[in-house]
Design an enzyme around this catalytic site. Structure first.
Site, PDB file in Angstrom:
ATOM      1  N   GLU A 188      -6.265   4.366  -7.260  1.00 46.49           N
ATOM      2  CA  GLU A 188      -5.138   3.548  -7.704  1.00 46.49           C
ATOM      3  C   GLU A 188      -4.035   4.424  -8.302  1.00 46.49           C
ATOM      4  O   GLU A 188      -2.870   4.355  -7.898  1.00 46.49           O
ATOM      5  CB  GLU A 188      -5.652   2.544  -8.737  1.00 46.49           C
ATOM      6  CG  GLU A 188      -4.600   1.640  -9.332  1.00 46.49           C
ATOM      7  CD  GLU A 188      -5.157   0.793 -10.462  1.00 46.49           C
ATOM      8  OE1 GLU A 188      -4.494  -0.195 -10.826  1.00 46.49           O
ATOM      9  OE2 GLU A 188      -6.251   1.100 -10.988  1.00 46.49           O
ATOM     10  N   HIS A 189      -4.376   5.224  -9.301  1.00 46.90           N
ATOM     11  CA  HIS A 189      -3.427   6.145  -9.936  1.00 46.90           C
ATOM     12  C   HIS A 189      -3.873   7.579  -9.643  1.00 46.90           C
ATOM     13  O   HIS A 189      -5.012   7.934  -9.945  1.00 46.90           O
ATOM     14  CB  HIS A 189      -3.399   5.966 -11.456  1.00 46.90           C
ATOM     15  CG  HIS A 189      -3.181   4.570 -11.925  1.00 46.90           C
ATOM     16  ND1 HIS A 189      -4.224   3.705 -12.235  1.00 46.90           N
ATOM     17  CD2 HIS A 189      -2.035   3.871 -12.138  1.00 46.90           C
ATOM     18  CE1 HIS A 189      -3.728   2.551 -12.632  1.00 46.90           C
ATOM     19  NE2 HIS A 189      -2.411   2.616 -12.573  1.00 46.90           N
TER      20      HIS A 189
ATOM     21  N   ASP B 161       2.799   2.901 -16.165  1.00 46.26           N
ATOM     22  CA  ASP B 161       2.249   1.605 -16.568  1.00 46.26           C
ATOM     23  C   ASP B 161       3.273   0.755 -17.304  1.00 46.26           C
ATOM     24  O   ASP B 161       3.279  -0.471 -17.171  1.00 46.26           O
ATOM     25  CB  ASP B 161       1.045   1.829 -17.499  1.00 46.26           C
ATOM     26  CG  ASP B 161      -0.266   1.473 -16.822  1.00 46.26           C
ATOM     27  OD1 ASP B 161      -0.260   1.163 -15.626  1.00 46.26           O
ATOM     28  OD2 ASP B 161      -1.310   1.522 -17.508  1.00 46.26           O
TER      29      ASP B 161
ATOM     30  N   GLN C 223      -7.263   5.459 -18.751  1.00 46.68           N
ATOM     31  CA  GLN C 223      -7.754   4.436 -17.828  1.00 46.68           C
ATOM     32  C   GLN C 223      -9.166   3.988 -18.170  1.00 46.68           C
ATOM     33  O   GLN C 223      -9.519   2.824 -17.985  1.00 46.68           O
ATOM     34  CB  GLN C 223      -7.714   4.954 -16.388  1.00 46.68           C
ATOM     35  CG  GLN C 223      -6.325   5.041 -15.825  1.00 46.68           C
ATOM     36  CD  GLN C 223      -5.589   3.708 -15.906  1.00 46.68           C
ATOM     37  OE1 GLN C 223      -5.928   2.757 -15.217  1.00 46.68           O
ATOM     38  NE2 GLN C 223      -4.575   3.629 -16.764  1.00 46.68           N
TER      39      GLN C 223
ATOM     40  N   HIS D  91       3.117 -22.175  29.986  1.00 43.49           N
ATOM     41  CA  HIS D  91       4.110 -21.199  29.541  1.00 43.49           C
ATOM     42  C   HIS D  91       5.037 -20.840  30.708  1.00 43.49           C
ATOM     43  O   HIS D  91       6.268 -20.798  30.576  1.00 43.49           O
ATOM     44  CB  HIS D  91       3.437 -19.929  29.030  1.00 43.49           C
ATOM     45  CG  HIS D  91       2.904 -20.022  27.642  1.00 43.49           C
ATOM     46  ND1 HIS D  91       1.906 -20.885  27.284  1.00 43.49           N
ATOM     47  CD2 HIS D  91       3.229 -19.340  26.507  1.00 43.49           C
ATOM     48  CE1 HIS D  91       1.624 -20.734  25.995  1.00 43.49           C
ATOM     49  NE2 HIS D  91       2.430 -19.810  25.499  1.00 43.49           N
TER      50      HIS D  91
ATOM     51  N   HIS E 181      -9.745   0.782 -20.219  1.00 44.44           N
ATOM     52  CA  HIS E 181      -9.443  -0.543 -19.686  1.00 44.44           C
ATOM     53  C   HIS E 181     -10.676  -1.435 -19.591  1.00 44.44           C
ATOM     54  O   HIS E 181     -10.618  -2.622 -19.900  1.00 44.44           O
ATOM     55  CB  HIS E 181      -8.843  -0.417 -18.281  1.00 44.44           C
ATOM     56  CG  HIS E 181      -7.348  -0.404 -18.265  1.00 44.44           C
ATOM     57  ND1 HIS E 181      -6.582  -1.447 -18.698  1.00 44.44           N
ATOM     58  CD2 HIS E 181      -6.471   0.545 -17.847  1.00 44.44           C
ATOM     59  CE1 HIS E 181      -5.302  -1.154 -18.562  1.00 44.44           C
ATOM     60  NE2 HIS E 181      -5.211   0.051 -18.048  1.00 44.44           N
TER      61      HIS E 181
END
Length: 437
Positions: free
Chosen positions: A323-324, A357, A255, A416, A258
């Site tokens: 996230e992961h 992934d 990761q 109403h 990235h």
């Protein structure tokens, strides 16, 4: 290279937890200007902005079908086979997410229910700047197809030849996507949101991109739907003494490569493991092509955190809401029941994050920056709407109408109440207009 800290190092942990989808004033101003140009000038703005930011002239903006077919023909057979198998896995997983419409009889002729209706048009953004992600195209397009979206429109930045990357084109063709456009950046988001002569307006926009793309999605939200305002990628690994330090180190780096703002965090109460992971990271990074990116990411947002107990480790991981999340522990399924916040959970030492992934089937478009506390992975639900259905009967309204009117009056909404009473009054008279006996 990756620091070893304790939970008392709040400065490092705060830095990791504050990497959300925020943008500089310069990015915001630039995106605002781009969106305004696209909204008022359409294709002319798309072409001029693409010349400015990508240095090419897309002509035409829409990619011809022949070019999509040619990209498939040129694709390496092994890669083509891997993409097809991954697509099948992803499709099989997302088929299980499909919700059906339902209706129920509630007595007195009353029917209640919910319709599940796919969106008419979805827009997919696939990056094409410093990296090309056919896997992201699979992850974004397949849930839309499973949901039954009528039209899927794909935008991706052009290369030097004025067309998106060949892998993007080939993957689009493998998925039978017909509407592909050679435009990227904030201008592509604007085109999908507002429509131009070449690019029709869509109902929702999904897919990752750089800060300008993310800022544009944030600004058009409300006019169209979006999946999320994604921040940099992140991984958290929860480990005990049984973990293999080489596996842990390799997954942290998967990761960190990235983005310079990516986060890679190990949390373990076993200090010898943390130290061994540090050593493996030092050994592995120099040989990796994106070593510079990894080193910067680890220096700013990496950590091996050593709390006193596994209970404290679990609590800290829940605070991070990554996230992961990988569980390298002796009893991963038991540990999983204690995890409250994570985008995706990978159990055991052979469930490496890249398996998710690329290939296994679950979606890799996941909540980042702590948003896993309230957000979910991209899925079929992102491409459908649910519509409540109500068919009331005269008999039921005769019985419940006074209660409904009372609730409306309690909220000071007299019209109403009168809308209900008009029906009750009508029911109190016969066809001649006189009151029923």
């Amino acid at each position: 290279m990756i620091p070893l800290i304790t939970p008392d190092d709040t400065a490092r942990l705060d830095a990791i937890m504050s990497r959300g989808g925020t943008f500089s004033d310069e990015v915001d101003a630039t995106v605002e200007n781009i969106l305004g140009q696209v909204r008022t000038e359409g294709d002319e703005a798309l072409i001029e902005l693409t010349k400015t930011y990508d240095g090419v002239h897309p002509d035409p903006v829409k990619v011809p079908a022949s070019m999509l077919d040619g990209a498939v023909d040129a694709l390496d057979d092994n890669l083509k086979g891997a993409l097809k198998e991954a697509a099948a896995n992803i499709r099989r997983f997302h088929n299980k997410q499909v919700d059906e419409s339902w209706f129920t009889e509630d007595g007195d002729g009353v029917i209640l229910g919910q319709r599940v209706v796919p969106m008419d048009r979805a827009g997919l953004y696939v990056p094409g700047g410093t990296a090309f992600y056919p896997s992201s195209l699979l992850m974004n397009a397949i849930p839309a197809q499973v949901a039954g979206v009528n039209e899927i429109h794909l935008v991706s930045p052009p290369q030097d030849n004025g067309r998106p990357h060949p892998l993007v084109l080939a993957t689009a063709a493998l998925l039978n996507l017909e509407h592909v456009y050679a435009v990227g950046g904030a201008q592509a988001v604007g085109a999908l949101a507002y429509g131009t002569d070449s690019v029709p307006a869509v109902d929702t926009i999904v897919g990752p991109g750089n800060a300008y793309v993310a800022a544009a999605k944030k600004k058009v939200f409300g006019h169209v739907g979006i999946d999320s305002v994604a921040g940099p990628s992140e991984i958290g690994i929860l480990a005990d003494a049984t973990a293999d330090p080489e596996f842990v180190a390799a997954d942290l780096l998967s990761q960190a490569e990235h983005d310079e703002r990516a986060s890679a965090v190990l949390i373990t109460p076993h200090r010898p493991l943390a130290e061994a992971v540090q050593d493996h990271v030092e050994e592995m990074v120099p040989s990796l092509p994106r070593a510079d990116v990894i080193e910067q990411a680890l220096a700013d947002y990496g950590a091996c955190v050593v709390p006193d107990t596994m209970d404290a480790a679990v609590a800290l991981m829940n605070d991070l809401a990554v996230e992961h999340l990988e569980l390298h522990v002796a009893a991963p399924w038991d540990t999983m029941t204690r995890i409250r916040h994570a985008g995706a959970i990978f159990l055991g030492e052979y469930s490496s994050e890249p398996v998710g992934d690329y290939f296994a089937g679950p979606n890799h478009v996941l909540p980042t920056g702590g948003t896993a506390r309230h957000a979910s992975a991209l899925g079929v639900d992102d491409f459908v709407r649910t519509q409540s259905v109500l068919s009331y009967s005269k008999e039921r309204l005769d019985d419940t109408g006074p209660k409904i009117a009372a609730l409306a009056e309690a909220e000071d909404l007299q019209a109403h109440a009168e809308a209900v009473r008009a029906r009750l009054d009508r029911n109190d008279h016969d066809g001649s207009g006189s009151k029923k006996p």
